[in-house]
Design a protein around this motif. Sequence first.
Motif, PDB file in Angstrom:
ATOM      1  N   ALA A 127      10.779 -17.562   0.874  1.00 42.26           N
ATOM      2  CA  ALA A 127      10.808 -16.532   2.080  1.00 42.26           C
ATOM      3  C   ALA A 127      11.536 -15.321   1.484  1.00 42.26           C
ATOM      4  CB  ALA A 127      11.908 -17.015   2.796  1.00 42.26           C
ATOM      5  N   THR A 128      12.456 -15.313   0.273  1.00 40.76           N
ATOM      6  CA  THR A 128      12.748 -13.951  -0.510  1.00 40.76           C
ATOM      7  C   THR A 128      11.564 -13.246  -0.795  1.00 40.76           C
ATOM      8  OG1 THR A 128      14.757 -14.955  -0.693  1.00 40.76           O
ATOM      9  CG2 THR A 128      14.167 -13.301  -1.962  1.00 40.76           C
ATOM     10  N   PHE A 129      10.618 -13.729  -1.475  1.00 33.50           N
ATOM     11  CA  PHE A 129       9.483 -13.301  -2.142  1.00 33.50           C
ATOM     12  C   PHE A 129       8.513 -12.633  -0.818  1.00 33.50           C
ATOM     13  CE2 PHE A 129       4.781 -14.135  -2.355  1.00 33.50           C
ATOM     14  CZ  PHE A 129       4.449 -13.079  -3.147  1.00 33.50           C
ATOM     15  N   ILE A 130       8.281 -13.445   0.300  1.00 33.00           N
ATOM     16  CA  ILE A 130       7.531 -13.032   1.416  1.00 33.00           C
ATOM     17  C   ILE A 130       8.111 -11.628   1.818  1.00 33.00           C
ATOM     18  CG2 ILE A 130       6.919 -13.526   3.486  1.00 33.00           C
ATOM     19  CD1 ILE A 130       6.671 -16.500   2.496  1.00 33.00           C
ATOM     20  N   PHE A 131       9.362 -11.651   2.100  1.00 30.40           N
ATOM     21  CA  PHE A 131       9.954 -10.637   2.622  1.00 30.40           C
ATOM     22  C   PHE A 131       9.839  -9.200   1.548  1.00 30.40           C
ATOM     23  CE2 PHE A 131      13.913  -7.767   3.395  1.00 30.40           C
ATOM     24  CZ  PHE A 131      13.617  -7.335   4.309  1.00 30.40           C
ATOM     25  N   ARG A 132      10.226  -9.428   0.294  1.00 31.84           N
ATOM     26  CA  ARG A 132       9.903  -8.540  -0.613  1.00 31.84           C
ATOM     27  C   ARG A 132       8.611  -7.897  -0.888  1.00 31.84           C
ATOM     28  NH1 ARG A 132       8.777  -8.232  -6.014  1.00 31.84           N
ATOM     29  NH2 ARG A 132       8.719 -10.379  -6.358  1.00 31.84           N
ATOM     30  N   ALA A 133       7.791  -8.781  -0.965  1.00 30.78           N
ATOM     31  CA  ALA A 133       6.174  -8.269  -1.120  1.00 30.78           C
ATOM     32  C   ALA A 133       5.896  -7.777  -0.015  1.00 30.78           C
ATOM     33  CB  ALA A 133       5.571  -9.961  -1.609  1.00 30.78           C
ATOM     34  N   SER A 134       6.331  -8.131   1.203  1.00 29.91           N
ATOM     35  CA  SER A 134       5.775  -7.599   2.372  1.00 29.91           C
ATOM     36  C   SER A 134       5.968  -6.048   2.284  1.00 29.91           C
ATOM     37  CB  SER A 134       6.244  -8.047   3.652  1.00 29.91           C
ATOM     38  OG  SER A 134       5.679  -9.400   3.779  1.00 29.91           O
ATOM     39  N   LEU A 135       7.299  -5.497   1.910  1.00 31.48           N
ATOM     40  CA  LEU A 135       7.738  -4.389   1.875  1.00 31.48           C
ATOM     41  C   LEU A 135       6.965  -3.705   0.663  1.00 31.48           C
ATOM     42  CD1 LEU A 135      11.662  -4.540   2.089  1.00 31.48           C
ATOM     43  CD2 LEU A 135      10.059  -3.720   3.835  1.00 31.48           C
ATOM     44  N   TRP A 136       6.857  -4.057  -0.397  1.00 25.80           N
ATOM     45  CA  TRP A 136       6.192  -3.442  -1.564  1.00 25.80           C
ATOM     46  C   TRP A 136       4.718  -3.108  -1.280  1.00 25.80           C
ATOM     47  CZ3 TRP A 136       2.708  -5.056  -5.408  1.00 25.80           C
ATOM     48  CH2 TRP A 136       2.514  -4.392  -6.288  1.00 25.80           C
ATOM     49  N   LEU A 137       4.125  -4.469  -0.702  1.00 25.69           N
ATOM     50  CA  LEU A 137       2.838  -3.977  -0.122  1.00 25.69           C
ATOM     51  C   LEU A 137       2.413  -2.885   0.756  1.00 25.69           C
ATOM     52  CD1 LEU A 137       1.296  -7.483   0.077  1.00 25.69           C
ATOM     53  CD2 LEU A 137       0.879  -5.902  -1.618  1.00 25.69           C
ATOM     54  N   ALA A 138       3.593  -2.722   1.771  1.00 29.15           N
ATOM     55  CA  ALA A 138       3.684  -1.704   2.713  1.00 29.15           C
ATOM     56  C   ALA A 138       3.800  -0.391   1.729  1.00 29.15           C
ATOM     57  CB  ALA A 138       4.731  -1.554   3.743  1.00 29.15           C
ATOM     58  N   LEU A 139       4.776  -0.378   0.916  1.00 27.96           N
ATOM     59  CA  LEU A 139       4.645   0.922   0.029  1.00 27.96           C
ATOM     60  C   LEU A 139       3.303   1.315  -0.740  1.00 27.96           C
ATOM     61  CD1 LEU A 139       6.788   2.979  -0.967  1.00 27.96           C
ATOM     62  CD2 LEU A 139       7.439   1.488  -2.771  1.00 27.96           C
ATOM     63  N   ALA A 140       2.793   0.256  -1.391  1.00 28.63           N
ATOM     64  CA  ALA A 140       1.432   0.301  -1.984  1.00 28.63           C
ATOM     65  C   ALA A 140       0.367   0.961  -0.964  1.00 28.63           C
ATOM     66  CB  ALA A 140       1.020  -0.913  -2.526  1.00 28.63           C
ATOM     67  N   LEU A 141       0.425   0.694   0.137  1.00 25.74           N
ATOM     68  CA  LEU A 141      -0.567   1.066   1.234  1.00 25.74           C
ATOM     69  C   LEU A 141      -0.209   2.467   1.681  1.00 25.74           C
ATOM     70  CD1 LEU A 141      -3.067   0.210   2.728  1.00 25.74           C
ATOM     71  CD2 LEU A 141      -1.265  -0.871   4.447  1.00 25.74           C
ATOM     72  N   TYR A 142       1.019   2.917   1.592  1.00 23.59           N
ATOM     73  CA  TYR A 142       1.546   4.202   2.020  1.00 23.59           C
ATOM     74  C   TYR A 142       1.021   5.264   0.979  1.00 23.59           C
ATOM     75  CZ  TYR A 142       4.667   8.226   2.577  1.00 23.59           C
ATOM     76  OH  TYR A 142       5.267   9.135   2.739  1.00 23.59           O
ATOM     77  N   ALA A 143       1.086   4.732  -0.078  1.00 20.39           N
ATOM     78  CA  ALA A 143       0.682   5.614  -1.422  1.00 20.39           C
ATOM     79  C   ALA A 143      -0.768   6.302  -1.364  1.00 20.39           C
ATOM     80  CB  ALA A 143       0.828   5.005  -2.775  1.00 20.39           C
ATOM     81  N   PRO A 144      -1.667   5.656  -1.072  1.00 22.01           N
ATOM     82  CA  PRO A 144      -3.214   6.617  -0.780  1.00 22.01           C
ATOM     83  C   PRO A 144      -3.357   7.405   0.406  1.00 22.01           C
ATOM     84  CG  PRO A 144      -3.204   4.053  -0.608  1.00 22.01           C
ATOM     85  CD  PRO A 144      -1.947   4.284  -0.978  1.00 22.01           C
ATOM     86  N   ALA A 145      -2.352   6.861   1.232  1.00 18.46           N
ATOM     87  CA  ALA A 145      -2.603   7.590   2.521  1.00 18.46           C
ATOM     88  C   ALA A 145      -2.119   9.093   2.310  1.00 18.46           C
ATOM     89  CB  ALA A 145      -1.854   7.091   3.551  1.00 18.46           C
ATOM     90  N   LEU A 146      -1.226   9.325   1.449  1.00 15.17           N
ATOM     91  CA  LEU A 146      -0.584  10.639   1.109  1.00 15.17           C
ATOM     92  C   LEU A 146      -2.016  11.388   0.754  1.00 15.17           C
ATOM     93  CD1 LEU A 146       2.739   9.726  -0.856  1.00 15.17           C
ATOM     94  CD2 LEU A 146       2.357  10.788   1.541  1.00 15.17           C
ATOM     95  N   ILE A 147      -2.812  10.863  -0.455  1.00 19.11           N
ATOM     96  CA  ILE A 147      -3.621  11.581  -1.159  1.00 19.11           C
ATOM     97  C   ILE A 147      -4.888  11.919   0.050  1.00 19.11           C
ATOM     98  CG2 ILE A 147      -4.915   9.838  -2.301  1.00 19.11           C
ATOM     99  CD1 ILE A 147      -5.342  11.677  -4.503  1.00 19.11           C
ATOM    100  N   ILE A 148      -5.153  10.665   0.694  1.00 18.72           N
ATOM    101  CA  ILE A 148      -6.408  10.929   1.789  1.00 18.72           C
ATOM    102  C   ILE A 148      -6.141  11.788   2.775  1.00 18.72           C
ATOM    103  CG2 ILE A 148      -7.763   9.647   3.148  1.00 18.72           C
ATOM    104  CD1 ILE A 148      -7.536   7.343   1.472  1.00 18.72           C
ATOM    105  N   SER A 149      -4.870  11.958   3.194  1.00 19.55           N
ATOM    106  CA  SER A 149      -4.447  12.701   4.349  1.00 19.55           C
ATOM    107  C   SER A 149      -4.573  14.098   3.889  1.00 19.55           C
ATOM    108  CB  SER A 149      -2.917  12.200   5.116  1.00 19.55           C
ATOM    109  OG  SER A 149      -2.038  12.395   4.194  1.00 19.55           O
ATOM    110  N   GLU A 150      -4.083  14.437   2.744  1.00 17.89           N
ATOM    111  CA  GLU A 150      -3.927  15.482   1.933  1.00 17.89           C
ATOM    112  C   GLU A 150      -5.322  16.244   1.654  1.00 17.89           C
ATOM    113  OE1 GLU A 150      -1.755  18.699  -0.199  1.00 17.89           O
ATOM    114  OE2 GLU A 150      -0.978  16.772   0.501  1.00 17.89           O
TER     115      GLU A 150
END
Length: 514
Positions: A127-150
């Motif tokens: 459960a600890t991994f699931i919570f941590r990985a969910s946050l990390w994947l959200a961060l990984a998904l947020y990153a390219p949105a910066l360049i695409i929106s830019e």
Amino acid sequence: MTPQSTFTWMDPIMFGVYFIASILIGISVGGRQRDLKTFLLAGNQAHWFVLGVSIIAGLFSGISFLGAPAETFNHNLIYLWGAVGYLIATPLTSFVFLPFFHGQNFYTAYEYLEHRFDRRLRRLSSATFIFRASLWLALALYAPALIISEMMGIPLWISIVVTGLCTTFYTCVGGMKAVLYTDMMQFGVMILGIAVIFGVAVWRTPGGWEGAWAIAEAGGRTRFFDFSFDPTVRMTVWGAAFGGIFTSLVQLVTDQISVQRYLAAASLGEARKALWLKFALTVPLMALFYLTGLILYAFYQSHPGMLEGLTAPDRLLAHFVNLQLPSPLPGLIVAALLAATMSTISAGINSLTTATMMDFIIDETRPNTSEAGKVRNARIWTFFFGALATGLGLFIGRLGTLIEASVKISGLLGGPLLGVFFLGILSRRANSIGTLIGLVSGMLTVFIVTFCTPISFMWYAAIGCITTCLVGFVASLASAPPDDRQKGFSFMGRRSVAREGEPQAAVLSDSPSR
């Protein structure tokens, strides 16, 4: 005069074609997944080279693509001492931890914890991994949105939703095979993209590489040493090196994203080859990403007017690509960034699905459903986690810069979880109740350090791991020791069994298997 974008109609066509190709390749390679082992572990037949590339592609996300150059641009090269972490973590994982994961018919890293301790600790760790990985994947998904929106001028949320759902789609259909083989293509595109940025920046900086280095040196960006022992200093050699060791071990030992690749290998030897290939690729790739930030610093020092319009540090690469690269190279870079993101998201949601299915849903005490039913359920969970990461990606940008947020997420939850694996494998005396107390203590300690002290984020994983180990071992001494079967799942327990003449495999397989 405000710099003008070089973006033309050719660029969206370039990355649109790549986007569609990734989906089609993932679907065609995956084929029909008739059983759960094929869907989640590629039938334990994946080649070591494919696995090694997949491991690094899954961990080198858009966070690295955007965050690493921004780190050097705004600070210096000291973070590169983190490569020491891989130098220590790789052999330790290969020869100490990996034998306990591979060959036991495991699907997840946390199944090991049930055999060494109990089911309660297995599920809490998962459960600890699931919570941590969910946050990390959200961060990984947020990153390219910066360049695409830019570059495209579209809202941030549209980029997040489209990337997340399309990646989820081909992972749902193709399973692990789709993840592995699309990772191969995406890794190549990612390397090509960062190499193009590096080369163009060097070419357009007066004096080329020598001139760029001189400019960066004058600005303190080539600084590579800071031997301060003050843990509140943001980045020192000690913080980067020791923090890198623990962060690397969190990735390689406790992270299902990596462990699932080991388990997909046909043998322990194949898994080790994949792990060492990952190491061989990681170190030069880290250098390339961070040196790109140094080159960009020199470029913008030489052309200060070109920085106009840069609104945030993590938008640095997007700003350069959008205004300095001739079309259709911006389309190639967006494709490279999407490659890095899709690799990470597909690997992550596949691993989240595996952890959920095997650690919480499927239980040997329940009647087994059909293989087709299991695969159908796995696809449902894959879609759920893809949608969850996409939703979280809309809000994750509030955690700070990409590199800082990534290390913080890893340290807060990954460090204590690493301590659990250390206690299980390196100590015969650690028991389930003591380790559970250690895990809770480690989490509380690192949360207090994070929110109540000025200690650098580079130390979070080490503090969490060491606290868990110390408290867990002492607490274990106050209660009954584990039984002989549980001791056999520790490193010294295996050696003891071997000296007594019993085959090691007998101990390691003395548990229900799937």
